[in-house]
Design an enzyme around this catalytic site. Structure first.
Site, PDB file in Angstrom:
ATOM      1  N   HIS A  82      46.149  45.091  53.885  1.00  0.00           N
ATOM      2  CA  HIS A  82      45.886  44.391  52.884  1.00  0.00           C
ATOM      3  C   HIS A  82      45.394  43.815  51.566  1.00  0.00           C
ATOM      4  CE1 HIS A  82      41.271  41.631  53.373  1.00  0.00           C
ATOM      5  NE2 HIS A  82      41.141  42.309  52.233  1.00  0.00           N
ATOM      6  N   GLU A  83      45.281  44.972  51.567  1.00  0.00           N
ATOM      7  CA  GLU A  83      44.797  45.743  49.735  1.00  0.00           C
ATOM      8  C   GLU A  83      46.458  45.802  48.812  1.00  0.00           C
ATOM      9  OE1 GLU A  83      41.948  45.761  48.498  1.00  0.00           O
ATOM     10  OE2 GLU A  83      41.168  46.111  50.437  1.00  0.00           O
ATOM     11  N   HIS A  86      47.233  42.044  47.804  1.00  0.00           N
ATOM     12  CA  HIS A  86      46.781  41.743  46.267  1.00  0.00           C
ATOM     13  C   HIS A  86      47.752  42.855  45.471  1.00  0.00           C
ATOM     14  CE1 HIS A  86      43.137  40.700  48.266  1.00  0.00           C
ATOM     15  NE2 HIS A  86      42.436  40.828  48.999  1.00  0.00           N
TER      16      HIS A  86
END
Length: 386
Positions: A82-83, A86
């Site tokens: 998820h990170e 980004h």
């Protein structure tokens, strides 16, 4: 969740690792850090999952806790994806990413500065929840293959956790990713990043209050059983959301003052003198020319230093005829010469990267425009707040 970035041509200096974190690798061009709080939550997950491990694979004994810990690592692996999404999108837009940190409440991606366009803000924010939903979808697809034992438990856990994370992160309130999506929408509609942040921040505060009262809603309205752990988690989550939203709003108010900071308007008139000129003569010439700063140059006119005002004042007047001006000048190392037209956030970032008392401002043609004093920038910033 994440925070945006500066222009690609000005990469920031490496940031010191936050205390209480451990570097475990690099992903998407960023250091992957694990906070000490992660070990606490990993142990909690191991203990909570152990009974389920015992159900699906009886007879493991103490190894059930090891299996629970392995599940925690797999779960946080999806948080890392998820990170990392980004970070990957931020780097795609040319923004430097310093670190990805896994902590008690999940993860955070440190992207330097602020996004420049609503579209970039949107994609950097939304890709995280989309990644979590994708991981959850893949886990559901694997579940249709009817895995058994510990694999079934891991697949079910990954599907449920990632779908929940993906959906909750799309809630439109800062500091959640959905809050940044809302911010980008308001920003695009109003052409004001400040308005976007304030709106998303207030929605974030509303979400924080809702999270605080969620256990009561579960108990009184839905009739679900609620324990002390539910209230503790609700308080922690509400505090996290409230402080994150409040910090974002404070940052927005701060940034709204930055456009008023223009280096060219704050520059002091400067006098260029040979670096071996006696200090007393350099001061005399500066006073005669009504210059507020002095720059030392080589015989061919190349600037090599900026006289430090504090060092000049600390030099007794009776010594000034006998010392060279270069002795009280700071050498123009990288970061001490700035474009004369630099302003706003880029000016603050440049000063933060290379702290100094004075900076030389250079015109596009390479000529000297003047000297910028940090004290003058501070004074202008304070004045902009009134």
């Amino acid at each position: 969740m994440s925070s945006p970035a500066p222009p690609p041509e000005q990469a920031p200096a490496p940031s010191p690792r936050p205390p209480g974190t451990f570097k475990v690798g690099t992903l998407a061009g960023a250091d992957v850090l694990v906070s000490s709080s992660w070990f606490l939550v990993a142990a909690m997950i191991a203990v909570l999952v152990a009974p389920r491990v015992d159900q699906v694979t009886p007879g493991l004994g103490a190894w059930k806790y090891v299996a629970g810990l392995a599940f925690a690592v797999i779960l946080y692996g999806s948080v890392l994806l998820h990170e990392a999404s980004h970070a990957a999108v931020a780097r795609h837009y040319g923004y430097p990413v310093s670190s990805i940190t896994l902590h008690f409440l999940g993860g955070a991606t440190a992207i330097e500065g602020e996004a420049r366009r609503p579209r970039e803000e949107f994609w950097i924010a939304v890709v995280g929840p989309l990644t979590s939903l994708a991981v959850g979808g893949v886990a559901l697809a694997v579940h249709t293959l009817r895995p058994e034992g510990l694999l079934l438990m891991a697949v079910e856990g990954l599907a449920g956790a990632n779908l929940l994370v993906g959906i909750l992160n799309l809630v439109p309130g800062l500091p959640l990713d959905g809050g940044r999506v809302l911010k980008s929408a308001v920003w695009g509609a109003t052409r004001s990043v400040h308005s976007g942040t304030i709106v998303a921040g207030w929605v974030g505060r509303v979400v924080a209050v809702a999270a605080l009262f969620w256990p009561t809603f579960q108990s009184e309205v839905l009739g679900w059983p609620v324990g002390i752990v539910d209230y503790v988690v609700a308080i922690v989550v509400a505090m996290f959301l409230w402080t994150g939203a409040t910090a974002a709003m404070a940052s927005a108010r701060l940034r709204s003052r930055l456009p008023r900071l223009v280096a060219r308007n704050l520059a002091r008139r400067t006098l260029a003198v040979p670096d071996d000129l006696p200090l007393a003569e350099a001061v005399r010439r500066a006073q005669e020319a009504a210059a507020g700063s002095i720059v030392t140059v080589t015989s061919d006119g190349r600037p090599v230093g900026v006289v430090n005002e504090a060092a000049l004042l600390a030099t007794p007047e009776d010594r000034r005829p006998w010392v060279a001006t270069s002795t009280v000048a700071r050498t123009l190392s990288e970061g001490l010469a700035l474009p004369a037209d630099i302003d706003g956030e880029q000016l603050i970032l440049a000063i933060t990267r290379t702290p100094a008392a004075e900076y030389l401002l250079i015109e596009p043609d390479g000529s000297i425009y003047g000297v910028l004093s940090t004290a003058d920038v501070d004074a202008a910033f304070r004045a902009a707040g009134h």
